[in-house]
Motif scaffolding. Structure first.
Motif: not given
Length: 621
Positions: A39-45, A47-51, A472-481
């Motif tokens: 979830a932390v890696v996914l949150d764009p705030r 600044d972790f790039s997936v690449d 929005k789901a990336k910022e709030h990981a609980e929204l994914i489920q």
């Protein structure tokens, strides 16, 4: 990053985060830590790039961010994630629970079964030992009493002797292993049925609880608890939604309420509500099953009473099936008790994840914030939009579904857990969607909206708003489920959703009025005389044609024979002649007739035998 962040690195990060949290007095599970890392890696705030390749500094930064979020016990987001992890790791449906119960029971009985089926007794003492093991198996299998209770053992022994006397143990021992196992199951059910019948007649039933009565009281009680918790959830969700809407309409209210984590609290309540709905559905199913089983149990017991009627002896073909039926129904009651215990445990354990609301928003604080704010319930919001619907003519390239145009309208799998697809990404709210406005079908997925205006805005560019919801789901990981976005975040989807991700989405069955008319016998009738319906006749013709293709006709003419005429000759066959040379003759010889006199003795001590030959001469015959 998935390629670079190997499994060993991930495990190292999870281990270090867990150790850091434990050092600060907070124990967390590996599953929770793993979810938080992603979830932390996914949150764009963050600044972790997936690449990018994670450097040592990035790893330390990631660990620190995870520890900070895991130790922030005042954040409803953490409580929601913990709730999701707990539910995902502990919840099981009816089929899974009953399958697990059967597996555990078989594992517990396996040593006893092996001791019975593998024994080869030769003396009476060994035979009695096997019989005692059968009694233990029956007790453990039925779950009606303890093997250490003398009264229960006596009752089971008496019931077992009525169906398997010790004199028939020799026959039982001679059976094969498979047949012994089946016979043990039959004996357990028969003994259980006999004990239940005796309990009903007041002649036994020691330590047998009244499961139908317990279930009839416990299930409604559990349902009431869930209903009360749901009402609390609904009230909080409506209040939080009203406060968030007031923040967006009034800048002063935004400044006043921005310090409160209202969105995270709203998501927490909505997730709690979703889990309670699942548990309530299971409780309702259990109540329906128990009601049907009560009727079947009473009918079977009454039929058994009418069959026995104080008779000295009854045909086993009549009563044994009824005893087995009683045992099976009682096993179903025991299964429902297990399910009820599981549901009650889940309900009680989920309540801890709602305690944060009383800490963040005490009742007096919440009431002061709601002054001058109109709170609408989900039902009121839907009722306000019942008279409006989308006009299909306004959209040329979009497909809209309505109750009258789709047979399975109520069974369609709506995206975002039925919440408005526009309000999530734009407002960050989970507003209930109203299918009566119209269901938008976009790329084989279905979306509902809270208002006609929201539906029109979303339909202009669905992909844009779908991407907004994902952000929005990336910022709030609980929204994914909560929003069931496992198809967009498969690597972060919980186990329960990933397991069901392969299920096909239900497609709508469209309805329309149609009529067709055709002429009768447009073409003149044609009878094909060469038609054959018999398969063997067709085979015969095929073989004949295959043989003809391989046949050739040859003709030859020579100079010496082409001018000759045809000649014919006739002869007479010789007549039949017969000759006989044999003659029959016979001869006869006299039969010997010789008699002995004086063999039995007489008055003199010496025996005098006289031989008389009366055979006729050959010439006299």
């Amino acid at each position: 990053m998935d390629c670079d962040l190997t499994e060993s690195v991930i495990k190292k990060i999870i281990r270090e985060v867990g150790q850091e949290c434990a050092a600060q007095g907070q124990t967390v599970s590996e599953t929770l830590v793993a979810f938080m890392v992603k979830a932390v890696v996914l949150d764009p705030r963050n600044d972790f790039s997936v690449d990018q390749i994670l450097t040592k500094k990035d790893v330390q930064n990631l660990i620190q961010l995870c520890v900070t979020r895991l130790l922030d016990t005042t954040n409803p987001s953490l409580s929601t994630i913990k709730m999701q992890v707990y539910f995902d790791m502990n919840y099981a449906n009816r089929a899974e629970l009953l399958s697990e119960r059967l597996r555990v029971l078989e594992g517990r009985l396996a040593p006893v079964v092996r001791g019975i089926t593998g024994s080869r007794p030769h003396v009476q003492e060994e035979m009695e030992n096997v019989y005692r093991k059968i009694i233990s198996y029956v007790l453990l299998s039925s779950g009606l009493g303890s093997p250490t209770d003398a009264a229960v053992v006596r009752e089971v022994t008496a019931a077992l002797q009525s169906v398997l006397p010790q004199t028939e143990m020799i026959t039982f021992i001679s059976l094969s292993k498979k047949n012994k196992e089946q016979q043990l199951k039959n004996l357990a059910m028969l003994v259980t049925g006999i004990r239940l019948y005796n309990k009903e007649c007041g002649k036994g039933g020691s330590n047998i609880d009244d499961l139908p009565g317990i279930l009839s009281e416990a299930i409604p009680s559990a349902t009431r608890v869930v209903d009360e918790d749901l009402n609390t959830c609904h009230t909080l969700a409506h209040q939080y939604t009203a406060l968030l809407e007031s923040m967006q309409e009034d800048q002063h209210r935004y400044t006043q309420l921005s310090s409160f984590k209202l969105k995270e609290a709203l998501f927490n309540v909505r997730q709690y509500e979703a889990f309670l709905c699942i548990l309530l559905s299971d409780a309702i199913t259990s109540a329906q099953e128990v009601e049907k089983m009560n009727v079947q149990f009473a009918a079977t017991m009454e039929q058994l009473k009418n069959t026995v009627q104080n008779k000295a002896s009854v045909d086993t073909k009549e009563v044994f099936p009824l005893f087995v039926a009683l045992a099976n129904l009682w096993t179903s009651f025991q299964n429902e008790m297990l399910l009820l215990s599981f549901l009650t445990n889940m309900i009680n354990n989920l309540q801890q994840f709602l305690e944060i609301h009383s800490q963040l928003f005490p009742e007096e604080v919440l009431m002061s914030l709601l002054e001058g704010v109109t709170v609408k319930s989900d039902e009121e919001r839907i009722k306000e939009t019942m008279g409006t619907r989308v006009s299909v003519s306004d959209f040329k390239n979009q497909e809209w579904l309505f109750p009258e145009t789709a047979d399975n309208f109520d069974q369609l799998l709506i995206q975002y857990h039925g919440f408005c697809a526009h309000a999530i990404g734009v407002k960050g709210l989970t507003l209930p969607g109203n299918p009566a406005i119209g269901i938008l079908k976009h790329k084989e997925r279905y979306y509902v909206f809270s208002s006609k205006e929201a539906a029109y805005i979303f339909a202009q560019d669905p992909d844009k708003f779908i991407q907004l919801n994902a952000e929005k789901a990336k910022e709030h990981a609980e929204l994914i489920q909560l929003l069931e976005l496992c198809h967009q975040f498969e690597y972060l989807a919980p186990y329960a959703q990933a397991r069901n991700a392969g299920k096909c989405l239900m497609k709508p069955t469209t309805k329309c009025d149609n009529s067709t008319q055709t002429d009768t016998h447009i073409l003149p009738p044609t009878i094909v005389t060469s038609y054959e319906w018999n398969e063997w006749e067709l085979r015969r013709k095929a073989i004949k044609l295959a043989n003809l293709r391989r046949k050739l006709t040859h003709a030859t003419q020579t100079d010496l024979s082409h001018m000759r005429r045809q000649n014919s000759t006739q002869v007479y066959l010789p007549k039949d002649v017969s000759t006989q040379t044999k003659c029959d003759n016979s001869s006869n010889v006299p039969r010997p007739q010789i008699f002995l006199e004086g063999l039995q003795g007489g008055s003199s001590p010496t025996t005098h035998m006289v031989k008389v030959d009366l055979t006729r001469a050959v010439d006299e015959t």
